[in-house]
Design an enzyme around this catalytic site. Structure first.
Site, short mmCIF file in Angstrom:
data_model
loop_
_atom_site.label_atom_id
_atom_site.label_comp_id
_atom_site.label_asym_id
_atom_site.label_seq_id
_atom_site.Cartn_x
_atom_site.Cartn_y
_atom_site.Cartn_z
N SER A 40 -0.74 89.10 1.38
CA SER A 40 0.49 88.34 1.06
C SER A 40 1.52 89.32 0.51
CB SER A 40 0.18 87.24 0.04
OG SER A 40 -0.22 87.79 -1.19
N HIS A 156 -5.44 83.97 0.76
CA HIS A 156 -6.69 84.72 0.56
C HIS A 156 -7.95 83.92 0.84
CE1 HIS A 156 -4.72 87.88 -2.30
NE2 HIS A 156 -4.22 87.90 -1.08
N GLU A 165 -4.23 82.55 -6.67
CA GLU A 165 -5.24 83.06 -7.61
C GLU A 165 -5.28 82.25 -8.90
OE1 GLU A 165 -4.31 87.24 -8.18
OE2 GLU A 165 -3.94 87.46 -6.04
N GLU A 207 -10.85 88.16 -2.64
CA GLU A 207 -10.95 88.89 -3.90
C GLU A 207 -12.17 88.46 -4.72
OE1 GLU A 207 -7.04 88.66 -5.68
OE2 GLU A 207 -6.23 90.03 -4.17
N ASP A 245 -1.71 83.33 -10.13
CA ASP A 245 -0.79 84.02 -9.23
C ASP A 245 -0.47 83.01 -8.14
OD1 ASP A 245 0.72 85.47 -7.55
OD2 ASP A 245 -0.81 86.96 -7.01
N GLU A 288 2.29 84.52 -12.17
CA GLU A 288 2.83 85.56 -11.28
C GLU A 288 3.49 84.90 -10.08
OE1 GLU A 288 -0.17 88.50 -10.45
OE2 GLU A 288 0.68 88.93 -8.47
N ASP A 315 5.57 90.26 -8.80
CA ASP A 315 4.80 91.05 -7.84
C ASP A 315 5.66 91.22 -6.58
OD1 ASP A 315 3.02 92.07 -5.99
OD2 ASP A 315 1.74 90.32 -5.88
N LYS A 340 1.41 97.90 -8.22
CA LYS A 340 0.52 98.18 -7.09
C LYS A 340 1.01 99.48 -6.45
CE LYS A 340 -0.42 93.39 -5.58
NZ LYS A 340 0.20 92.29 -4.79
N HIS A 368 -5.07 95.64 -7.99
CA HIS A 368 -5.67 95.91 -6.68
C HIS A 368 -4.87 95.18 -5.58
CE1 HIS A 368 -8.11 91.89 -6.74
NE2 HIS A 368 -6.88 91.74 -7.13
N LYS A 391 -5.69 93.81 -12.95
CA LYS A 391 -6.04 92.67 -12.10
C LYS A 391 -6.88 93.22 -10.96
CE LYS A 391 -3.30 90.22 -9.23
NZ LYS A 391 -2.45 89.17 -8.62
P1 PGA Z 1 -2.17 90.88 -1.73
O1 PGA Z 1 -2.41 89.88 -2.94
O2 PGA Z 1 -2.88 92.12 -2.02
O3 PGA Z 1 -2.68 90.13 -0.55
O4 PGA Z 1 -0.68 91.09 -1.68
C1 PGA Z 1 -2.49 90.28 -4.27
C2 PGA Z 1 -1.42 89.65 -5.09
O5 PGA Z 1 -0.57 88.88 -4.57
O6 PGA Z 1 -1.37 89.90 -6.29
ZN ZN Z 2 0.59 88.53 -6.50
#
Ligand code: PGA
Ligand code: ZN
Length: 415
Positions: A40, A156, A165, A207, A245, A288, A315, A340, A368, A391
């Site tokens: 995503s 996910h 999440e 995840e 999230d 998030e 994010d 990230k 991650h 995270k």
């Molecule tokens: P992604 O999801 O690694 O698929 O982008 C993680 C997140 O959104 O925090």
């Molecule tokens: Zn996110």
């Protein structure tokens, strides 16, 4: 301490998709790094170079990124002093020459940037976290607080839950206690889900979080289950916080300007009110990506309403990009950064994103991606810069536990 050779190979990530692993060799040492990938992703992330026109790996191969490392990058960086991280990262940016790293690929560039720092740490016979702390002039170390994703929804999983999440946040000082509570709550949740929804509902998503087959679609259901699991495992809500999230990009309809969840459409202000309700009802401490990344007014209003009472985490909104972070600080869109490394593409820029955020008194969460490898670089990164949170997903699946386990290991090395 000069770079002698840089070589990349193809490996698989946790989704079975190819990714790049790069080795940086000096006279006596080697450092390597493999690169994660998102599902995503934010619209303005640095460019992940894939062979979109090749049939190999269903258009997802990374042979071009590998070739870029093994040819142009190898040629340019050969002979560079491996401890000159900033100079090496700047050289990579110059060599690429685009705003979003689309020529060489952010995956190619990042793999070199991270592997260089590992080779440098090895040259100095230092653990990686210590080398990173030196790069960022940090002398403070504390165990980061984990945000652990134990129910997976959104993109996910195959579930009917819109939020991506559902996170537990153990508030213990020591990482050992956090890991223990995560594992115990995860297993009590597994029992509850198995009894209520059947054993197949204990299968896990990208995840490592569970993906229950909820009969009625209601974003509150996972929170109810998790609260019960916390209690069953013998913990209190004072010890264990809750976070979300939402990854709202994934349930926003840009044409209609509506968010689709709970089987209905929400306007931005209706969704905002819904979040305020959830925060109150479940004592949520971290949210998030509550809104689509371009729905900036909603971000601003939400941040104003909740002020500093919870972490409002950017994010997809920020994509670890220093320019976007500065803009968000001045316009008060949020108060926390999800960091990230592959969203921005070099170690130096990642440290810059961290430092800008901390200067504004933001919280920083080192994160991650949904497509991970067994590489646990980000554990050393989080510890080395003294990040507030990490995270890393559920306390299950090797690519997730490898990060928690590395934190435990770092504690041992350090003592
Ligand atoms: P992604 O999801 O690694 O698929 O982008 C993680 C997140 O959104 O925090
Ligand atoms: Zn996110």
């Amino acid at each position: 301490m000069e770079i002698k050779e840089i070589k990349a190979i193809r490996v698989l990530d946790s989704r079975g998709v190819p990714t790049i692993k790069t080795f940086v060799k000096t006279e006596n040492e080697t450092g390597s790094a493999s690169i994660p990938s998102g599902t995503s992703a934010g619209l303005f992330e640095a460019y992940e170079l894939r062979d979109t026109k090749s049939k190999d790996y269903f258009n997802l191969d990374v042979s071009k990124a590998i070739k870029n490392v093994n040819t142009v990058i190898n040629k340019k960086l050969k002979g560079k002093f491996v401890l000159d991280q900033e100079d090496i990262d700047n050289t990579l940016l110059e060599l690429d020459g685009t705003d979003n790293k689309s020529r060489l690929g952010a995956n190619a560039i990042l793999s070199v940037s991270l592997a260089v720092s590992r080779a440098a740490a090895n040259e100095l016979s230092m653990p990686l976290y210590q080398y990173i702390s030196r790069l960022n002039n940090n002398n403070n170390f504390k165990d980061p607080t984990p945000l652990s994703n134990i129910i997976n929804g959104g993109l996910h999983s195959g579930s009917n839950i819109a939020f991506q999440e559902y996170l537990i946040i153990p508030k213990f000082k020591e990482i050992e206690d956090s890991v223990k509570s995560m594992s115990e709550i995860y297993h009590s949740l597994k029992n509850i889900i198995s009894k209520e929804y059947g054993p197949s509902s204990t299968n896990v998503g990208f995840e490592g979080g569970f993906v229950p087959n909820f009969k009625d679609v209601n974003e509150e259901n996972p929170l109810i289950l998790i609260e019960k699991a916390i209690k069953d495992a013998g913990y209190t809500r004072k010890e264990i916080g809750l976070g979300l999230d939402c990854a709202a990009n994934s349930f926003y309809n840009e044409k209609e300007k509506k968010y689709f969840l709970n089987n209905k459409n929400y306007s931005s202000s209706e969704l905002l009110d819904y979040y305020l309700d959830l925060i109150k009802k479940f004592k949520i401490k971290s949210i998030e990506d509550p809104f689509f990344e371009k729905d900036k007014k909603a971000w601003q209003e939400f941040s104003k309403k909740v002020s500093s009472s919870i972490n409002v985490v950017g994010d997809d909104l920020l994509v670890t990009n220093p320019a976007l972070i500065k803009d968000a600080i001045s316009k008060k869109y949020c108060n926390s950064l999800l960091l990230k490394v592959n969203q921005i593409g070099t170690l130096t820029e990642s440290l810059n994103a961290f430092n800008i955020s901390k200067k504004a008194n933001w919280k920083v969460i080192v994160s991650h991606r949904s497509g991970e490898t067994e590489d646990n670089y980000i554990s050393d990164l989080a510890y080395g810069i003294n990040a507030d949170y990490v995270k890393f997903g559920a306390p299950s699946r090797g690519e997730r536990t490898s990060k928690y386990n590395r934190l435990l290991e770092i504690k041992e090395i350090k003592s």
